[in-house]
Design an enzyme around this catalytic site. Sequence first.
Site, PDB file in Angstrom:
ATOM      1  N   THR A  15       0.808  -1.222   0.000  1.00 37.38           N
ATOM      2  CA  THR A  15       0.000   0.000   0.000  1.00 37.38           C
ATOM      3  C   THR A  15       0.841   1.272   0.000  1.00 37.38           C
ATOM      4  O   THR A  15       0.456   2.275  -0.582  1.00 37.38           O
ATOM      5  CB  THR A  15      -0.910  -0.006   1.252  1.00 37.38           C
ATOM      6  OG1 THR A  15      -1.822  -1.084   1.124  1.00 37.38           O
ATOM      7  CG2 THR A  15      -1.695   1.273   1.400  1.00 37.38           C
ATOM      8  N   ASP A  55       1.198  -6.737  -4.390  1.00 35.61           N
ATOM      9  CA  ASP A  55       0.446  -6.823  -3.148  1.00 35.61           C
ATOM     10  C   ASP A  55       1.107  -7.963  -2.357  1.00 35.61           C
ATOM     11  O   ASP A  55       1.457  -9.003  -2.943  1.00 35.61           O
ATOM     12  CB  ASP A  55      -1.011  -7.188  -3.464  1.00 35.61           C
ATOM     13  CG  ASP A  55      -1.900  -7.104  -2.239  1.00 35.61           C
ATOM     14  OD1 ASP A  55      -2.705  -6.165  -2.174  1.00 35.61           O
ATOM     15  OD2 ASP A  55      -1.775  -7.968  -1.348  1.00 35.61           O
ATOM     16  N   SER A  57       0.098 -10.210  -0.579  1.00 33.95           N
ATOM     17  CA  SER A  57      -0.532 -11.534  -0.599  1.00 33.95           C
ATOM     18  C   SER A  57       0.080 -12.406  -1.704  1.00 33.95           C
ATOM     19  O   SER A  57      -0.091 -13.625  -1.704  1.00 33.95           O
ATOM     20  CB  SER A  57      -2.053 -11.407  -0.784  1.00 33.95           C
ATOM     21  OG  SER A  57      -2.332 -10.568  -1.879  1.00 33.95           O
ATOM     22  N   THR A  87       1.578  -4.811   4.163  1.00 32.30           N
ATOM     23  CA  THR A  87       1.424  -5.183   5.580  1.00 32.30           C
ATOM     24  C   THR A  87       0.852  -6.594   5.767  1.00 32.30           C
ATOM     25  O   THR A  87       1.102  -7.228   6.780  1.00 32.30           O
ATOM     26  CB  THR A  87       0.508  -4.182   6.313  1.00 32.30           C
ATOM     27  OG1 THR A  87      -0.775  -4.182   5.696  1.00 32.30           O
ATOM     28  CG2 THR A  87       1.107  -2.793   6.315  1.00 32.30           C
ATOM     29  N   ASP A  88       0.095  -7.080   4.773  1.00 34.18           N
ATOM     30  CA  ASP A  88      -0.643  -8.330   4.992  1.00 34.18           C
ATOM     31  C   ASP A  88       0.253  -9.523   5.321  1.00 34.18           C
ATOM     32  O   ASP A  88      -0.090 -10.347   6.158  1.00 34.18           O
ATOM     33  CB  ASP A  88      -1.523  -8.656   3.769  1.00 34.18           C
ATOM     34  CG  ASP A  88      -2.691  -7.690   3.636  1.00 34.18           C
ATOM     35  OD1 ASP A  88      -2.980  -6.985   4.625  1.00 34.18           O
ATOM     36  OD2 ASP A  88      -3.290  -7.629   2.546  1.00 34.18           O
TER      37      ASP A  88
HETATM   38  N1  ASP Z   1      -2.824  -5.592   0.641  1.00 29.96           N
HETATM   39  C1  ASP Z   1      -1.715  -4.735   1.006  1.00 29.96           C
HETATM   40  C2  ASP Z   1      -0.452  -5.573   0.969  1.00 29.96           C
HETATM   41  O1  ASP Z   1      -0.206  -6.303   1.873  1.00 29.96           O
HETATM   42  C3  ASP Z   1      -1.941  -4.155   2.340  1.00 29.96           C
HETATM   43  C4  ASP Z   1      -0.892  -3.178   2.805  1.00 29.96           C
HETATM   44  O2  ASP Z   1       0.159  -3.014   2.254  1.00 29.96           O
HETATM   45  O3  ASP Z   1      -1.157  -2.502   3.818  1.00 29.96           O
HETATM   46  O4  ASP Z   1       0.272  -5.506   0.016  1.00 29.96           O
END
Ligand code: ASP
Length: 330
Positions: A15, A55, A57, A87-88
Amino acid sequence: MKEPKKILLIHTGGTIGMEGSEHLEPGHYAEALVEQLPEYAGFAHIDSVVLCNLDSSDIGPRQWRELALTIARNRAQYDGFIVIHGTDTMPYTAAALSFALEGLDRPVVLTGAQRPMGALRNDARRNLADAIEVSTLPIPEVSLCFDGVLLRGCRSCKINTRAYHAFDSPGCEPLARLGVDITLARHIRYPSAPFRCCPEFGANVIVVHVTPGIMPGTLNRLLTGDPAIDGIVLIPFGVGTVPCVDSDIVSFVETATSRGIDVLVANAATGKIDLPLYENSNVLSKAGAISGGEIRQEAALVKLMHACATYRDRDERIEYLRYHIAGEMG
Ligand code: ASP
């Protein structure tokens, strides 16, 4: 005047760099990110490299390997590393680097944001600025820097999807707190062996959560699949109890271990796995399961993936799983 430290910023996505469209120009983006903090230009010499723009994930063993190799290759040229990451799955990547980079002698700091750098009232600026500062400090661990705390990477977990305070490391105090001053903790680990990069991770490892009413018949099918699984992270109740009256999980564990499949027991809550404490937990030891101590589910999965790919010999693998590698077991 002291020479500014040399930092390599490795971009993987997340993000922090999203601008309303996921199709960013990666090269341009990596430079643009550090340009957002011109006040740090004299503080450190920061080079950037774009490993991927995903991303998180979509980040797994392949990217962990590339990240570890990038850090290992550039280790001598830089004083510290920053990994920009979504963050994920940040705790998984932090754990992977903790196990892959043995004898690490300089900081590797993962960071990201809940709101992009381009958004108003974002957390991206602060997290990146904090990561730059801590990457120049004597903290030779893989850590996760977020919302003013620096956490041990292999103890971290995501605790909130919508708050700036998104990560914690239950049972493990932060390595540093970034307030008006930066306070370092006493339990920072220092290398006790020469540096070595072991970047391989196997993919055939699964997590089994023990739940009330769980039937080993369903689980046993996991043991007969193709390709065969190499390892199981078992998340029991409490300190390690499993149902023994109406549901015989123990036979599932016995079958797995007798086929050479490692079963590592990890904790769903804060605290330690203590298999000898109850009859309903001691059965797991007797069935050949390995206690993970205070290891969290994320680190347990990654450690097992790493063990399966790195140690072909079963005894060596079991010793590795029982041993504290990067502070992951408490
Ligand atoms: N879906 C994003 C990721 O993990 C969430 C984030 O970065 O906060 O790439």
